[in-house]
Design a protein around this motif. Structure first.
Motif, short mmCIF file in Angstrom:
data_model
loop_
_atom_site.label_atom_id
_atom_site.label_comp_id
_atom_site.label_asym_id
_atom_site.label_seq_id
_atom_site.Cartn_x
_atom_site.Cartn_y
_atom_site.Cartn_z
N LEU A 51 32.92 50.47 29.35
CA LEU A 51 34.38 50.58 28.59
C LEU A 51 35.18 51.56 29.42
O LEU A 51 36.57 51.26 30.00
CB LEU A 51 34.51 51.18 27.25
N SER A 52 34.91 52.37 30.40
CA SER A 52 35.50 53.32 30.91
C SER A 52 36.07 52.68 32.32
O SER A 52 36.91 52.88 33.08
CB SER A 52 34.81 54.48 31.41
N LEU A 53 35.51 51.45 32.68
CA LEU A 53 35.80 50.74 33.88
C LEU A 53 37.22 50.07 33.60
O LEU A 53 37.77 49.42 34.33
CB LEU A 53 34.85 49.86 34.17
N GLU A 54 37.67 49.72 32.41
CA GLU A 54 38.93 49.19 32.28
C GLU A 54 40.05 49.70 32.99
O GLU A 54 40.57 50.82 32.97
CB GLU A 54 39.11 49.16 30.66
N GLU A 55 40.80 48.45 33.52
CA GLU A 55 41.90 49.04 34.26
C GLU A 55 43.14 48.36 33.73
O GLU A 55 43.00 47.26 33.09
CB GLU A 55 41.80 48.51 35.74
N GLU A 56 44.25 48.92 34.44
CA GLU A 56 45.50 48.14 33.94
C GLU A 56 45.89 47.04 34.92
O GLU A 56 45.29 47.18 36.07
CB GLU A 56 46.87 49.27 34.04
N PRO A 57 46.12 45.84 34.44
CA PRO A 57 46.64 44.73 35.31
C PRO A 57 47.59 45.17 36.69
O PRO A 57 48.32 46.15 36.14
CB PRO A 57 46.97 43.66 34.41
N PRO A 58 47.80 44.67 37.55
CA PRO A 58 48.79 44.80 38.69
C PRO A 58 50.17 44.70 37.76
O PRO A 58 50.36 43.50 37.03
CB PRO A 58 48.45 43.62 39.62
#
Ligand SMILES: [Zn+2]
Lengths: 241, 208
Positions: A51-58
């Motif tokens: 879950l911590s790998l989640e990123e905001e999209p460009p």
């Protein structure tokens, strides 16, 4: 319960998907199995790590999607799309001109139909026709207005509306998407096929979406025609003689 | 979601700019699914864009009785799978039609995985998990991402992947065990926030 069964329930527990009965059995097993207790902690850590790998999209993702869409469909009135691939443009113009009897009634509804038809035929071989997606003008006025500033084959095509093409007629008649293809595509091999009166071949595609998929796969060798209403569960590929 | 249905109707009626609302609503989910599947930001961006473009082209085929998000996840999944297959250039088992074939399959139970205490390469967990995910097969990666990152229920995952929920459940268990095994084999210790008990001493084999 053995550890193998516990494993599935451990996973289910992390997902909050166990029944009460399953939860109770898992608790019993955990109470007496240190290995599975440890495994549970590991799996929790894994989920947290994942879950911590989640990123905001460009930040510009949305805008670049919209930009691509605008390029693909500059005008889009009604649900109909008419895509105009560069390499096929001249061929279809000639085809439309050849289908003069089909196009004529529509052309006569506008004042300067004859000059437009002439222009259309005259410009049919011009090489610089751009890739276009063309929606139909709602009124003759609108058509005239468009032809004022473009004054080219594209404008003529507005009045020789795509619905006059055999592919559009078929799409309306069968209430199914029709993809007009310029050559026998390998995907069509072995598909059910009917011969049309004019010598064209009409392939039946498996789903209503198939025509669209075929078009996406061969954007330069196909034009997609959509009916006003899609009712059929299949779609078609039209190969003209 | 009725607002969404109304929005889609509006787009289909010719308001193409309204599609941006859908993109904004789903870009994070779509992007992260692509990111976990392809493993790098550049490809993820391209794949997310392709997924939305496909959604745009096929929007008239969206059956309103299905949830739009399920439809979009399915489409995105297929874009990712296509990408990975092209990259590998070798055929793999279809992810969406193999149905229940694994129903009776035995889970890959953790066996004598090296005890993490043996080699304490202390890495940040998320970095380690990311690397491990890259080594996980795509089927497991996909189901884990849909569940943990995208927070879909078993039922939703089942609809996206055309599986039954029992298969989703066992596949998730298998995926977790595989991921853990990869991590431990690469010498990573799993740091659990929730565990404040001291770890037991050196274990022998994991007796399962
Ligand atoms: Zn156990």
């Amino acid at each position: 319960m053995n550890c193998e069964e516990a494993l599935v329930l451990l996973s289910g527990h992390l997902d909050g998907q166990n029944s009460e009965e399953e939860a109770a059995r898992l608790q019993d097993h955990l109470a007496q199995c240190p290995d599975c207790r440890r495994l549970m902690e590991d799996l929790k850590a894994l989920d947290a790590g994942l879950l911590s790998l989640e990123e905001e999209p460009p930040t510009d993702l949305c805008e670049s999607v919209m930009e691509a869409i605008r390029q693909e469909a500059p005008v889009r009135k009604k649900k109909r799309r008419w895509v105009w691939p560069t390499t096929a443009a001249a061929a279809v113009l000639i085809l439309l001109a050849g289908a003069g009897t089909l196009a004529a009634p529509k052309l006569h509804t506008t004042e300067d139909a004859a000059p437009q038809m002439a222009r259309m035929m005259a410009t049919a071989v011009e090489p610089e026709m751009a890739e276009q997606e063309i929606a139909e003008p709602e009124t003759a006025d609108e058509a005239a207005e468009i032809s004022l500033y473009s004054g080219t084959a594209e404008a003529a095509l507005y009045t020789a509306a795509p619905e006059d093409s055999p592919a559009q007629a078929l799409a309306e008649e069968r209430q199914a998407p029709v993809v007009l293809v310029y050559g026998a595509l390998p995907e069509l091999d072995g598909l059910p096929c009917e011969a049309l009166e004019d010598g064209g071949l009409l392939y039946t595609l498996e789903t209503a979406e198939s025509a669209s998929i075929l078009w996406e796969a061969h954007p330069d060798e196909a034009v997609l025609y959509l009916p006003e209403e899609t009712a059929a569960e299949v779609s078609y590929a039209l190969l003209l003689p | 979601m009725t607002d969404e249905k109304a929005l889609i109707r509006k787009i289909l009626d010719g308001d193409q700019e309204a599609f941006a609302i859908l993109v904004t609503a789903y870009e994070k989910q779509v992007y992260n699914l692509c990111l976990r599947m392809c493993g790098n930001q550049e490809d993820a961006r391209d794949l997310a864009q392709e997924a939305f473009l496909k959604a745009w082209r096929r929007l008239q085929f969206y059956q309103s009785e299905a949830s739009f998000s399920t439809w979009l996840y399915r489409l995105t999944t297929n874009v990712c799978i296509d990408f990975l297959r092209q990259k590998k250039r070798r055929p793999t088992v279809s992810l969406t039609v193999d149905g229940d074939s694994e129903e009776g399959q035995e889970l890959d139970l953790p066996d004598g995985a090296p005890s993490p205490e043996d080699r304490l390469l202390h890495q940040e967990t998320s970095r380690a998990v990311q690397k491990a995910m890259e080594q996980l097969d795509e089927e497991c990666r996909l189901v884990l991402t849909l569940r943990v990152v995208e927070d879909l229920s078993y039922e939703e995952i089942a609809r996206v992947l055309d599986l039954n929920t029992g298969t989703v459940k066992s596949r998730l268990a298998r995926a977790r065990i595989k991921l853990r095994k990869i991590l431990l084999q690469s010498g990573n210790k799993l740091e659990s926030n929730s565990s404040n008990q001291p770890k037991e001493g050196r274990r022998t084999r994991h007796e399962l």
